[in-house]
Design a protein around this motif. Structure first.
Motif, PDB file in Angstrom:
ATOM      1  N   ALA A 151       0.804  -1.272  -0.028  1.00  0.00           N
ATOM      2  CA  ALA A 151       0.017   0.001  -0.153  1.00  0.00           C
ATOM      3  C   ALA A 151       0.940   1.436   0.003  1.00  0.00           C
ATOM      4  O   ALA A 151       2.191   1.121   0.449  1.00  0.00           O
ATOM      5  CB  ALA A 151      -1.001  -0.149   1.246  1.00  0.00           C
ATOM      6  N   PRO A 152       0.401   2.396  -0.484  1.00  0.00           N
ATOM      7  CA  PRO A 152       1.190   3.785  -0.472  1.00  0.00           C
ATOM      8  C   PRO A 152       0.970   4.150   1.044  1.00  0.00           C
ATOM      9  O   PRO A 152       0.153   3.956   1.718  1.00  0.00           O
ATOM     10  CB  PRO A 152       0.046   4.612  -1.433  1.00  0.00           C
ATOM     11  CG  PRO A 152      -1.001   3.895  -1.554  1.00  0.00           C
ATOM     12  CD  PRO A 152      -0.939   2.609  -1.375  1.00  0.00           C
ATOM     13  N   LYS A 153       1.909   5.007   1.179  1.00  0.00           N
ATOM     14  CA  LYS A 153       2.086   5.462   2.803  1.00  0.00           C
ATOM     15  C   LYS A 153       0.743   6.128   3.250  1.00  0.00           C
ATOM     16  O   LYS A 153       0.521   5.880   4.334  1.00  0.00           O
ATOM     17  CB  LYS A 153       3.276   6.589   3.011  1.00  0.00           C
ATOM     18  CG  LYS A 153       3.375   7.008   4.334  1.00  0.00           C
ATOM     19  CD  LYS A 153       4.783   7.560   4.353  1.00  0.00           C
ATOM     20  CE  LYS A 153       4.956   8.667   3.389  1.00  0.00           C
ATOM     21  NZ  LYS A 153       6.259   9.419   3.854  1.00  0.00           N
ATOM     22  N   HIS A 154      -0.086   6.795   2.288  1.00  0.00           N
ATOM     23  CA  HIS A 154      -1.044   7.457   3.083  1.00  0.00           C
ATOM     24  C   HIS A 154      -2.518   6.404   3.135  1.00  0.00           C
ATOM     25  O   HIS A 154      -3.548   6.889   3.509  1.00  0.00           O
ATOM     26  CB  HIS A 154      -1.576   8.610   2.040  1.00  0.00           C
ATOM     27  CG  HIS A 154      -2.039   8.275   0.620  1.00  0.00           C
ATOM     28  ND1 HIS A 154      -1.121   7.777  -0.307  1.00  0.00           N
ATOM     29  CD2 HIS A 154      -3.466   8.237  -0.068  1.00  0.00           C
ATOM     30  CE1 HIS A 154      -1.963   7.333  -1.340  1.00  0.00           C
ATOM     31  NE2 HIS A 154      -3.217   7.531  -1.112  1.00  0.00           N
ATOM     32  N   LEU A 155      -2.254   5.255   2.554  1.00  0.00           N
ATOM     33  CA  LEU A 155      -3.275   4.111   2.482  1.00  0.00           C
ATOM     34  C   LEU A 155      -2.972   3.052   3.397  1.00  0.00           C
ATOM     35  O   LEU A 155      -3.630   1.986   3.458  1.00  0.00           O
ATOM     36  CB  LEU A 155      -3.912   3.811   1.421  1.00  0.00           C
ATOM     37  CG  LEU A 155      -4.633   4.871   0.551  1.00  0.00           C
ATOM     38  CD1 LEU A 155      -5.006   4.521  -0.889  1.00  0.00           C
ATOM     39  CD2 LEU A 155      -5.889   5.263   1.203  1.00  0.00           C
ATOM     40  N   LYS A 463       4.007   8.508   8.614  1.00  0.00           N
ATOM     41  CA  LYS A 463       5.614   8.671   8.917  1.00  0.00           C
ATOM     42  C   LYS A 463       6.311   7.564   8.152  1.00  0.00           C
ATOM     43  O   LYS A 463       5.881   6.336   8.132  1.00  0.00           O
ATOM     44  CB  LYS A 463       5.652   8.644  10.428  1.00  0.00           C
ATOM     45  CG  LYS A 463       5.376   9.588  11.413  1.00  0.00           C
ATOM     46  CD  LYS A 463       5.444   9.480  12.830  1.00  0.00           C
ATOM     47  CE  LYS A 463       4.882  10.707  13.447  1.00  0.00           C
ATOM     48  NZ  LYS A 463       5.102  10.588  15.095  1.00  0.00           N
ATOM     49  N   SER A 464       7.558   7.871   7.793  1.00  0.00           N
ATOM     50  CA  SER A 464       8.374   6.977   7.204  1.00  0.00           C
ATOM     51  C   SER A 464       8.958   6.044   8.032  1.00  0.00           C
ATOM     52  O   SER A 464       8.855   6.541   9.439  1.00  0.00           O
ATOM     53  CB  SER A 464       9.521   7.496   6.472  1.00  0.00           C
ATOM     54  OG  SER A 464      10.301   8.438   7.176  1.00  0.00           O
ATOM     55  N   LEU A 465       9.483   5.051   7.801  1.00  0.00           N
ATOM     56  CA  LEU A 465      10.198   4.201   8.807  1.00  0.00           C
ATOM     57  C   LEU A 465      11.355   4.897   9.544  1.00  0.00           C
ATOM     58  O   LEU A 465      11.572   4.432  10.749  1.00  0.00           O
ATOM     59  CB  LEU A 465      10.719   2.757   8.092  1.00  0.00           C
ATOM     60  CG  LEU A 465      11.631   1.689   8.954  1.00  0.00           C
ATOM     61  CD1 LEU A 465      10.553   1.334  10.070  1.00  0.00           C
ATOM     62  CD2 LEU A 465      12.054   0.689   7.959  1.00  0.00           C
ATOM     63  N   ALA A 466      12.307   5.726   8.780  1.00  0.00           N
ATOM     64  CA  ALA A 466      13.182   6.405   9.371  1.00  0.00           C
ATOM     65  C   ALA A 466      12.930   7.263  10.551  1.00  0.00           C
ATOM     66  O   ALA A 466      13.435   7.405  11.392  1.00  0.00           O
ATOM     67  CB  ALA A 466      13.922   7.150   8.578  1.00  0.00           C
ATOM     68  N   VAL A 467      11.718   7.986  10.643  1.00  0.00           N
ATOM     69  CA  VAL A 467      11.056   8.921  11.467  1.00  0.00           C
ATOM     70  C   VAL A 467      10.521   8.000  12.669  1.00  0.00           C
ATOM     71  O   VAL A 467      10.843   8.475  13.622  1.00  0.00           O
ATOM     72  CB  VAL A 467       9.932   9.838  10.957  1.00  0.00           C
ATOM     73  CG1 VAL A 467       9.309  10.500  11.948  1.00  0.00           C
ATOM     74  CG2 VAL A 467      10.606  10.705   9.763  1.00  0.00           C
ATOM     75  N   ILE A 468       9.779   7.207  12.353  1.00  0.00           N
ATOM     76  CA  ILE A 468       9.157   6.040  13.375  1.00  0.00           C
ATOM     77  C   ILE A 468      10.773   5.327  14.076  1.00  0.00           C
ATOM     78  O   ILE A 468      10.411   5.503  15.613  1.00  0.00           O
ATOM     79  CB  ILE A 468       8.576   5.066  12.873  1.00  0.00           C
ATOM     80  CG1 ILE A 468       7.293   5.632  12.248  1.00  0.00           C
ATOM     81  CG2 ILE A 468       8.053   3.886  13.835  1.00  0.00           C
ATOM     82  CD1 ILE A 468       6.409   4.750  11.317  1.00  0.00           C
ATOM     83  N   THR A 469      11.577   4.956  13.375  1.00  0.00           N
ATOM     84  CA  THR A 469      12.724   4.528  14.159  1.00  0.00           C
ATOM     85  C   THR A 469      13.520   5.769  15.065  1.00  0.00           C
ATOM     86  O   THR A 469      13.861   5.158  16.290  1.00  0.00           O
ATOM     87  CB  THR A 469      13.814   3.932  13.139  1.00  0.00           C
ATOM     88  OG1 THR A 469      13.282   2.848  12.497  1.00  0.00           O
ATOM     89  CG2 THR A 469      14.906   3.047  13.892  1.00  0.00           C
ATOM     90  N   SER A 470      13.577   6.821  14.596  1.00  0.00           N
ATOM     91  CA  SER A 470      14.269   7.548  15.302  1.00  0.00           C
ATOM     92  C   SER A 470      13.486   8.035  16.685  1.00  0.00           C
ATOM     93  O   SER A 470      14.016   8.459  17.755  1.00  0.00           O
ATOM     94  CB  SER A 470      14.405   9.148  14.828  1.00  0.00           C
ATOM     95  OG  SER A 470      13.175   9.387  14.323  1.00  0.00           O
ATOM     96  N   GLU A 471      12.107   7.898  16.700  1.00  0.00           N
ATOM     97  CA  GLU A 471      11.349   8.156  17.891  1.00  0.00           C
ATOM     98  C   GLU A 471      11.208   7.045  18.858  1.00  0.00           C
ATOM     99  O   GLU A 471      11.587   7.336  20.097  1.00  0.00           O
ATOM    100  CB  GLU A 471       9.894   8.392  17.546  1.00  0.00           C
ATOM    101  CG  GLU A 471       9.828   9.461  16.448  1.00  0.00           C
ATOM    102  CD  GLU A 471       8.038   9.863  16.449  1.00  0.00           C
ATOM    103  OE1 GLU A 471       7.388   9.368  17.105  1.00  0.00           O
ATOM    104  OE2 GLU A 471       7.735  10.467  15.797  1.00  0.00           O
ATOM    105  N   PHE A 472      11.531   5.810  18.207  1.00  0.00           N
ATOM    106  CA  PHE A 472      11.976   4.711  19.267  1.00  0.00           C
ATOM    107  C   PHE A 472      13.185   4.680  19.836  1.00  0.00           C
ATOM    108  O   PHE A 472      13.517   4.342  20.776  1.00  0.00           O
ATOM    109  CB  PHE A 472      11.648   3.543  18.399  1.00  0.00           C
ATOM    110  CG  PHE A 472      10.179   2.677  18.475  1.00  0.00           C
ATOM    111  CD1 PHE A 472       9.601   2.363  19.660  1.00  0.00           C
ATOM    112  CD2 PHE A 472       9.358   2.851  17.413  1.00  0.00           C
ATOM    113  CE1 PHE A 472       8.434   1.914  19.677  1.00  0.00           C
ATOM    114  CE2 PHE A 472       8.069   2.335  17.622  1.00  0.00           C
ATOM    115  CZ  PHE A 472       7.667   2.061  18.593  1.00  0.00           C
ATOM    116  N   ASN A 473      14.324   5.213  19.068  1.00  0.00           N
ATOM    117  CA  ASN A 473      15.639   5.343  19.441  1.00  0.00           C
ATOM    118  C   ASN A 473      15.704   6.099  20.830  1.00  0.00           C
ATOM    119  O   ASN A 473      16.601   5.861  21.566  1.00  0.00           O
ATOM    120  CB  ASN A 473      16.658   5.640  18.376  1.00  0.00           C
ATOM    121  CG  ASN A 473      16.796   4.784  17.555  1.00  0.00           C
ATOM    122  OD1 ASN A 473      16.633   3.422  17.832  1.00  0.00           O
ATOM    123  ND2 ASN A 473      17.299   5.058  16.429  1.00  0.00           N
TER     124      ASN A 473
END
Length: 499
Positions: A151-155, A463-473
């Protein structure tokens, strides 16, 4: 006009792919849970008759109940086995082919169930339930992964949530097909148990026409041309550069890395809180008591004065309630976000568990309390469908990268099936020991789950995976970041003093 056509192509291709995969996928989980309610008495009689014919032994009631419990709960152990082999299968065969091969277990189970009565063998029913459980365990892990990667990110959230919608639809369909007027009679129970083959046949005929997961094609197989072609077919238009670049970036990040094994995730600090979150949320989905309230519904409806022969029709309303809630959640997930729906669902379930306990405590004192209990049954299921039922399956796709995702789904699926088995075993004892307070533990689980989501789980919507990962970091490396910051500040002081 070209833009309109592209949007239509996008919607229709994705919708048809989702329908094809889910009909033979997560729909089977809900369907195979629901169809076991109607033939309970008939299969118990069949077990008794089989023992009489073979060994001239009349089983006691508790012995028949024990064998029936094994038939029902062995489905969970099959699901656990399916969850454990789903990861290696997706890595070896890909997402789409894994779903297609998964029908081997389903068809074998359907044949055994269909012929068990003629063979006078209840053991064939047990084996059939194991095989169908394996099928459900694989599909519950692979299908959300396939949807999330396609799926595209917005869906992404709405498409992944379709797995829960079809699970709820499977429950409703199983309740309807299990009516006495259809296949829920003494003469037709073997056909009821084998009817799960029909959705499997539909998937085998339709799913091969749709593309494989674009992320799997590029990141795992290294086939950029096939990835672009899959994206073009799924979007119904030319591939957006930003989307392709995001996948290429993830491929570059994972280059030279082999897929993670489940036990490796437990020692990897960079995914520590992602893994804890998935384990907590997957466990809470079963420990919250939603499946238990389905079993308790018969007692609640009977106490409300509904005739026993009419309860089967009212029970369909419980499945319809969850189905409707999942559709509503599908419409809201990209507007309100995952965290809001997950936390809100558990908070509502906590409130309804309290009201339900009060209603059960006063049902023989206040005349209208049984109707309050019946209302709580529907609102509890509605609250579950609005959040936990759908959002739980979306999370592993969004918070783990391509190499860790199959292992994460294996762990999440294992937690779900283990806890489903535990609840199936202990709930009768909870009812007998705690009586009207049997839903207090479930309310506590819901409250703790809501607190965990509110404190530790970041929002992943859009959110992209990079942004989500930075929040978990920020959680994964919290101590190290603070230490590094202190050292940096001290270094500046020493330098300025020297100058």
């Amino acid at each position: 006009m070209a833009t309109v056509g592209a949007e239509k192509g996008n919607v229709w291709t994705l919708a048809l792919m989702v329908t094809s995969a889910a009909i033979g996928g997560t729909l089977q989980y809900g369907y195979n849970l629901a169809i076991m309610n109607a033939p309970t008495i008939f299969i118990q009689n069949f077990i008794n008759e089989t023992f009489l014919e073979r060994w001239d032994i009349q089983l006691q009631d508790y012995q028949v109940t024990l064998l029936w419990t094994i038939i029902v709960s062995i489905f969970s152990l099959g699901g656990l086995a399916g969850a454990l082999i789903a990861g290696p299968m997706t890595i070896r065969f890909g997402r789409k082919k894994c779903l297609l091969l998964n029908n081997i277990f389903l068809m074998a189970g359907a044949v055994l169930a269909l012929t068990s009565r003629a063979a006078r063998s209840f053991e064939m029913i047990i084996i059939a339930r194991v095989l169908v459980g394996i099928n459900a365990g694989i599909s519950m892990n692979v299908q959300p992964m396939y949807f999330g990667e396609s799926a595209p990110k917005h869906l992404r959230g709405a498409v992944s949530l379709s797995s829960a919608v079809f699970t709820a639809f499977g429950v409703v369909l199983g309740q309807v097909v299990g009516l006495r007027e259809i296949l829920g009679s003494d003469s037709c129970w073997q056909y009821l148990l084998a009817s799960n083959a029909i959705p499997g046949f539909i998937q085998l005929l339709t799913l091969p026409w749709f593309p494989e997961s674009p992320r799997y094609l590029l990141i795992d197989k290294g086939d950029k041309e096939a990835c672009v072609d899959a994206l073009r077919r799924l979007r119904g238009c030319e591939v957006q550069t930003s989307e392709l670049n995001e996948i290429l970036q993830e491929q570059a990040d994972n280059k030279g890395m082999r897929p993670s094994r489940p036990w490796e995730l437990f020692t990897d600090r960079s995914v520590r809180w992602q893994l804890i979150s998935v384990m907590v949320i997957s466990s809470a989905m079963q420990l919250c008591g939603n499946d238990s309230i389905y079993f308790y519904a018969f007692y609640v409806f009977k106490e409300a004065g509904i005739p026993e022969d009419k309860i089967q029709y009212i029970t369909i309303g419980t499945g319809t309630c969850e189905f409707t809630a999942c559709i509503l959640c599908n419409l809201l997930i990209e507007r309100k976000g995952r965290r809001f729906l997950l936390m809100g669902g558990y908070i509502l379930m906590t409130g309804w568990a309290i009201v339900f306990t009060i209603a059960l405590s006063f049902e023989h004192i206040i005349s209208w309390m049984p109707y309050m209990s019946m209302t709580c049954t529907f609102t509890y299921i509605l609250s579950f469908g609005m959040g936990p039922a759908g959002v739980t399956g979306v999370l592993p796709t969004e918070i783990f990268n391509q190499t860790a995702r199959p292992a994460a789904y294996m762990i999440a699926g294992s937690m779900m099936w283990i806890n489903l088995f535990i609840i199936g075993m202990i709930f009768p004892f909870l009812v007998s020991e705690l009586s009207q307070y049997c839903f207090v533990p479930f309310g506590a689980v819901c409250l703790l789950s809501a607190l965990y989501v509110g404190v530790f789980l970041p929002e992943t919507k859009g959110k992209s995976l990079a942004v989500i990962t930075s929040e978990f970091n920020k959680l994964n490396f919290k101590g190290q970041e603070e230490k590094a910051e202190v050292q940096y500040q001290l270094g500046e002081v020493r330098l300025s003093t020297a100058l």
